[in-house]
Design a protein around this motif. Structure first.
Motif, PDB file in Angstrom:
ATOM      1  N   ARG A 367      74.353  -3.142  56.566  1.00  0.00           N
ATOM      2  CA  ARG A 367      74.468  -4.270  55.646  1.00  0.00           C
ATOM      3  C   ARG A 367      73.417  -4.136  54.533  1.00  0.00           C
ATOM      4  O   ARG A 367      72.489  -3.346  54.643  1.00  0.00           O
ATOM      5  N   ILE A 368      73.559  -4.950  53.494  1.00  0.00           N
ATOM      6  CA  ILE A 368      72.613  -4.937  52.379  1.00  0.00           C
ATOM      7  C   ILE A 368      72.039  -6.337  52.174  1.00  0.00           C
ATOM      8  O   ILE A 368      72.784  -7.327  52.129  1.00  0.00           O
ATOM      9  N   GLY A 369      70.729  -6.414  52.051  1.00  0.00           N
ATOM     10  CA  GLY A 369      70.055  -7.655  51.701  1.00  0.00           C
ATOM     11  C   GLY A 369      69.326  -7.494  50.384  1.00  0.00           C
ATOM     12  O   GLY A 369      68.761  -6.431  50.109  1.00  0.00           O
ATOM     13  N   ILE A 370      69.327  -8.514  49.562  1.00  0.00           N
ATOM     14  CA  ILE A 370      68.694  -8.440  48.244  1.00  0.00           C
ATOM     15  C   ILE A 370      67.814  -9.653  47.982  1.00  0.00           C
ATOM     16  O   ILE A 370      68.159 -10.773  48.366  1.00  0.00           O
ATOM     17  N   VAL A 371      66.671  -9.417  47.372  1.00  0.00           N
ATOM     18  CA  VAL A 371      65.813 -10.488  46.863  1.00  0.00           C
ATOM     19  C   VAL A 371      65.967 -10.483  45.352  1.00  0.00           C
ATOM     20  O   VAL A 371      65.770  -9.446  44.702  1.00  0.00           O
ATOM     21  N   VAL A 372      66.324 -11.628  44.775  1.00  0.00           N
ATOM     22  CA  VAL A 372      66.610 -11.688  43.345  1.00  0.00           C
ATOM     23  C   VAL A 372      66.075 -12.983  42.755  1.00  0.00           C
ATOM     24  O   VAL A 372      66.073 -14.032  43.405  1.00  0.00           O
ATOM     25  N   GLY A 373      65.615 -12.896  41.520  1.00  0.00           N
ATOM     26  CA  GLY A 373      65.180 -14.072  40.777  1.00  0.00           C
ATOM     27  C   GLY A 373      65.389 -13.805  39.301  1.00  0.00           C
ATOM     28  O   GLY A 373      65.759 -12.705  38.902  1.00  0.00           O
ATOM     29  N   ALA A 374      65.162 -14.809  38.465  1.00  0.00           N
ATOM     30  CA  ALA A 374      65.333 -14.644  37.023  1.00  0.00           C
ATOM     31  C   ALA A 374      64.088 -15.128  36.296  1.00  0.00           C
ATOM     32  O   ALA A 374      63.394 -16.032  36.764  1.00  0.00           O
ATOM     33  N   GLY A 375      63.810 -14.527  35.168  1.00  0.00           N
ATOM     34  CA  GLY A 375      62.625 -14.868  34.395  1.00  0.00           C
ATOM     35  C   GLY A 375      62.792 -16.157  33.612  1.00  0.00           C
ATOM     36  O   GLY A 375      63.890 -16.504  33.168  1.00  0.00           O
ATOM     37  N   GLY A 376      61.694 -16.874  33.437  1.00  0.00           N
ATOM     38  CA  GLY A 376      61.698 -18.088  32.634  1.00  0.00           C
ATOM     39  C   GLY A 376      61.500 -17.776  31.161  1.00  0.00           C
ATOM     40  O   GLY A 376      61.054 -16.690  30.793  1.00  0.00           O
ATOM     41  N   ASP A 377      61.855 -18.731  30.290  1.00  0.00           N
ATOM     42  CA  ASP A 377      61.697 -18.592  28.839  1.00  0.00           C
ATOM     43  C   ASP A 377      62.450 -17.391  28.297  1.00  0.00           C
ATOM     44  O   ASP A 377      62.037 -16.778  27.306  1.00  0.00           O
ATOM     45  N   ARG A 378      63.530 -17.028  28.958  1.00  0.00           N
ATOM     46  CA  ARG A 378      64.370 -15.915  28.523  1.00  0.00           C
ATOM     47  C   ARG A 378      65.830 -16.343  28.609  1.00  0.00           C
ATOM     48  O   ARG A 378      66.127 -17.471  28.986  1.00  0.00           O
ATOM     49  N   SER A 380      68.879 -17.759  29.463  1.00  0.00           N
ATOM     50  CA  SER A 380      69.234 -18.544  30.652  1.00  0.00           C
ATOM     51  C   SER A 380      70.689 -18.342  31.056  1.00  0.00           C
ATOM     52  O   SER A 380      71.044 -18.581  32.217  1.00  0.00           O
ATOM     53  N   SER A 381      71.533 -17.876  30.130  1.00  0.00           N
ATOM     54  CA  SER A 381      72.949 -17.739  30.451  1.00  0.00           C
ATOM     55  C   SER A 381      73.216 -16.634  31.466  1.00  0.00           C
ATOM     56  O   SER A 381      74.262 -16.622  32.117  1.00  0.00           O
ATOM     57  N   LYS A 382      72.277 -15.688  31.606  1.00  0.00           N
ATOM     58  CA  LYS A 382      72.518 -14.587  32.553  1.00  0.00           C
ATOM     59  C   LYS A 382      72.122 -14.944  33.979  1.00  0.00           C
ATOM     60  O   LYS A 382      72.423 -14.200  34.911  1.00  0.00           O
ATOM     61  N   ARG A 383      71.451 -16.088  34.186  1.00  0.00           N
ATOM     62  CA  ARG A 383      70.964 -16.430  35.535  1.00  0.00           C
ATOM     63  C   ARG A 383      72.081 -16.576  36.557  1.00  0.00           C
ATOM     64  O   ARG A 383      72.032 -15.941  37.619  1.00  0.00           O
ATOM     65  N   PRO A 384      73.112 -17.411  36.313  1.00  0.00           N
ATOM     66  CA  PRO A 384      74.197 -17.487  37.298  1.00  0.00           C
ATOM     67  C   PRO A 384      74.934 -16.156  37.449  1.00  0.00           C
ATOM     68  O   PRO A 384      75.433 -15.846  38.540  1.00  0.00           O
ATOM     69  N   LEU A 385      74.989 -15.372  36.384  1.00  0.00           N
ATOM     70  CA  LEU A 385      75.651 -14.068  36.460  1.00  0.00           C
ATOM     71  C   LEU A 385      74.867 -13.107  37.350  1.00  0.00           C
ATOM     72  O   LEU A 385      75.451 -12.293  38.073  1.00  0.00           O
ATOM     73  N   MET A 386      73.542 -13.211  37.315  1.00  0.00           N
ATOM     74  CA  MET A 386      72.714 -12.390  38.207  1.00  0.00           C
ATOM     75  C   MET A 386      72.950 -12.793  39.662  1.00  0.00           C
ATOM     76  O   MET A 386      73.083 -11.937  40.541  1.00  0.00           O
ATOM     77  N   GLY A 387      73.012 -14.100  39.900  1.00  0.00           N
ATOM     78  CA  GLY A 387      73.300 -14.576  41.258  1.00  0.00           C
ATOM     79  C   GLY A 387      74.658 -14.119  41.736  1.00  0.00           C
ATOM     80  O   GLY A 387      74.829 -13.698  42.887  1.00  0.00           O
ATOM     81  N   ALA A 388      75.652 -14.177  40.827  1.00  0.00           N
ATOM     82  CA  ALA A 388      77.006 -13.756  41.183  1.00  0.00           C
ATOM     83  C   ALA A 388      77.048 -12.270  41.522  1.00  0.00           C
ATOM     84  O   ALA A 388      77.671 -11.860  42.516  1.00  0.00           O
ATOM     85  N   ASP A 408      60.275 -24.630  34.831  1.00  0.00           N
ATOM     86  CA  ASP A 408      60.230 -25.091  36.217  1.00  0.00           C
ATOM     87  C   ASP A 408      60.916 -24.050  37.108  1.00  0.00           C
ATOM     88  O   ASP A 408      62.116 -23.794  36.948  1.00  0.00           O
ATOM     89  N   PRO A 409      60.189 -23.437  38.045  1.00  0.00           N
ATOM     90  CA  PRO A 409      60.787 -22.383  38.874  1.00  0.00           C
ATOM     91  C   PRO A 409      62.017 -22.846  39.649  1.00  0.00           C
ATOM     92  O   PRO A 409      62.976 -22.085  39.799  1.00  0.00           O
ATOM     93  N   ALA A 410      61.986 -24.085  40.131  1.00  0.00           N
ATOM     94  CA  ALA A 410      63.107 -24.584  40.937  1.00  0.00           C
ATOM     95  C   ALA A 410      64.391 -24.636  40.120  1.00  0.00           C
ATOM     96  O   ALA A 410      65.482 -24.349  40.642  1.00  0.00           O
ATOM     97  N   SER A 411      64.304 -24.993  38.843  1.00  0.00           N
ATOM     98  CA  SER A 411      65.517 -25.070  38.015  1.00  0.00           C
ATOM     99  C   SER A 411      66.074 -23.677  37.737  1.00  0.00           C
ATOM    100  O   SER A 411      67.294 -23.498  37.642  1.00  0.00           O
ATOM    101  N   ILE A 412      65.192 -22.690  37.617  1.00  0.00           N
ATOM    102  CA  ILE A 412      65.655 -21.312  37.429  1.00  0.00           C
ATOM    103  C   ILE A 412      66.375 -20.848  38.687  1.00  0.00           C
ATOM    104  O   ILE A 412      67.474 -20.275  38.618  1.00  0.00           O
TER     105      ILE A 412
END
Length: 500
Positions: A367-378, A380-388, A408-412
């Motif tokens: 199986r594959i596990g991934i840790v992923v996050g997105a940068g702030g102040d950049r 924002s439209s790519k964030r859900p696409l990164m999650g997807a 705010d990290p939680a909103s990202i």
């Protein structure tokens, strides 16, 4: 020119705190304050500015010579090149642009050129190097004065070839004006930087400046594996173009690359075919990195080297020894699963690295596990696409913080989570704000034969929270988590033996 037209300057810069005495201070308008307000802090011999800067300087009683222009950035590159005696006329400059793969392609070029016997400078995301020795700089492509000063230093130290990443920001903001490119390379284009570029078309047009127009490279090598690349090849057609491909659609390409076999380590045996030119032929070599995208990077680098007369076989002998920090970099501490750190921070890049890992597990139940996050102040439209992209390619997705900066990290995290959950509602998706604990989580989840990857920061050794950079290295944290797991496993095994 306002003031003494005979004034001479020996340097140029934007940073009032770092400008040497006798230099030209470029006082640019800023997002919050105009640079002219800092002119008094310098020992500049003259000041380059615009009409607003002139007003500020006149109000302050400035007596030094002023060079006033409508658009400072439009001429700053040419002015800087003149001050530093046009150093790129004495160097062979290879520029690499694209969304993903710039750093890897640059490292491949550096390794191959060094092996071929040249003295090589490297400028890019991981910093600046002269014959592999670090030179402190910031920005993927430095501002024009810093860039021209770097070139001049390289000339003085005997450098013959310079490999540099050329960002869309650098092209749009004129940082590379005054730089003569012998060859430009294009990797690919996918969504990124849409906080700076209003549309993908604008993003493409910025990249196209390296291939079409007054600052275009003398010759181009372009990967045509995607539609953007095929369009770029058409835009570059006024000058010599080499087309590179790793797909069946690229059958008319000048250079093609394909995988022959893979190794347990993730390295791969690759075949490159050069269809025409003085170096035509087929070459086999060992590429010490996995993934079709890295075959494309290697083919691009080989084409760029061949375009300036370097024998591919010699070049590829150097490529076989390359190591790129934070790019599909394996971390091994005796664990029985694959652990990788990668810089992927765009949706397409995340999909590509997960596909590569899945290929390495092919034929097993891993199986594959991934840790992923997105940068702030950049962007924002790519964030859900990164999650997807993460949820479509992995069995476990741990959403965490990247560089939240002033957001705010939680909103990202919420945006990344939303994209992951919508793309694959049945996936195991978790939220762990602490990046270190998120890495612990994915390592603890892994079983023998699995693969885990931490994406987003790669070679970076800091995490930007607010305005403070905290030391954080994904590779160090992965190693720490793996050591804890392997130590616990060893102790458990020893206890079992004792009880038996």
């Amino acid at each position: 020119m306002i003031g003494d037209a005979s004034t001479s300057v020996s340097s140029c810069g934007l940073n009032s705190a770092a400008l040497p005495p006798g230099g030209l201070f470029a006082a640019l308008p800023g997002t919050r304050v105009h640079g002219a307000r800092f002119a008094a802090d310098t020992e500049a011999a003259a000041i380059l500015t615009d009409a607003e800067g002139k007003r500020i300087l006149n109000d302050a009683g400035e007596k030094r010579p002023l060079l006033v222009v409508e658009d400072i950035r439009a001429i700053l590159g040419a002015v800087s090149a003149e001050i530093y005696s046009h150093p790129t006329q004495k160097l062979t400059i290879l520029g690499v642009t694209g969304t993903s793969g710039k750093t890897t392609t640059s490292y491949l070029l550096e390794a191959g050129l060094l092996h071929a016997g040249y003295s090589v400078g490297l400028i890019g995301t991981t910093g600046t190097r002269i014959n592999r020795e670090p030179v402190p700089t910031s920005l993927t492509t430095p501002e024009a004065p810093t860039l021209q000063e770097l070139f001049a230093r390289m000339v003085s130290e005997g450098v013959t070839h310079v490999v540099m990443e050329v960002s869309s920001h650098a092209l749009s903001l004129g940082r590379v004006q005054g730089t003569r490119f012998d060859v430009g390379g294009f990797t690919n284009l996918s969504q990124d930087h849409l906080d700076f570029h209003p549309t993908m078309e604008d993003y493409f047009e910025a990249k196209a400046l390296l291939f079409d127009g007054p600052q275009a490279a003398d010759r181009s090598v372009i990967c045509v594996d995607d539609e953007w690349g095929r369009r770029m090849a058409q835009r570059a057609a006024a000058r010599p173009v080499i087309r590179v491909s790793t797909t069946p659609q690229g059958s008319d390409a000048d250079i093609t690359g394909r995988q022959l076999s893979t190794e347990v380590t993730g390295a791969q045996q690759v075949e490159l075919t050069l269809a025409s030119g003085e170096h035509a032929g087929t070459f086999e070599f060992r590429l010490p990195m996995p993934g079709t995208f890295n075959i494309a990077n290697a083919a691009l680098a080989t084409g760029m080297a061949a375009s300036i007369g370097i024998e591919p076989q010699v070049f590829l002998e150097g490529v076989e020894k390359v190591a790129v920090p934070g790019r599909m970099e394996r971390v091994d501490r005796g664990q029985d699963f694959v652990a990788v750190v990668d810089y992927a921070h765009k949706p397409a890049a995340i999909a590509a690295v997960l596909e590569t890992l899945r290929t390495q597990l092919e034929g097993s139940a891993g199986r594959i596990g991934i840790v992923v996050g997105a940068g702030g102040d950049r962007d924002s439209s790519k964030r859900p696409l990164m999650g997807a992209a993460a949820a479509k390619g992995a069995d476990l997705v741990v959403v965490t913080d990247d560089n939240p900066r002033t957001e705010d990290p939680a909103s990202i995290r919420a945006a990344v989570l939303a994209g992951a959950q919508e793309a694959n509602p049945a996936a195991d998706i978790r939220e762990v704000g602490s990046r270190a604990k998120a890495i612990d989580e994915v390592v603890a989840w892994a079983q023998p034969g699995d693969a885990v990857i931490v994406v987003g920061k790669g070679h970076e050794v800091g995490q930007l929270i607010g305005d403070t950079v905290h030391h954080f290295d994904d590779r160090e944290e992965m190693a720490r988590a793996l050591e804890a797991v392997t130590t616990a496993t060893t102790l458990s095994t020893e206890e079992s033996k004792e009880q038996a």
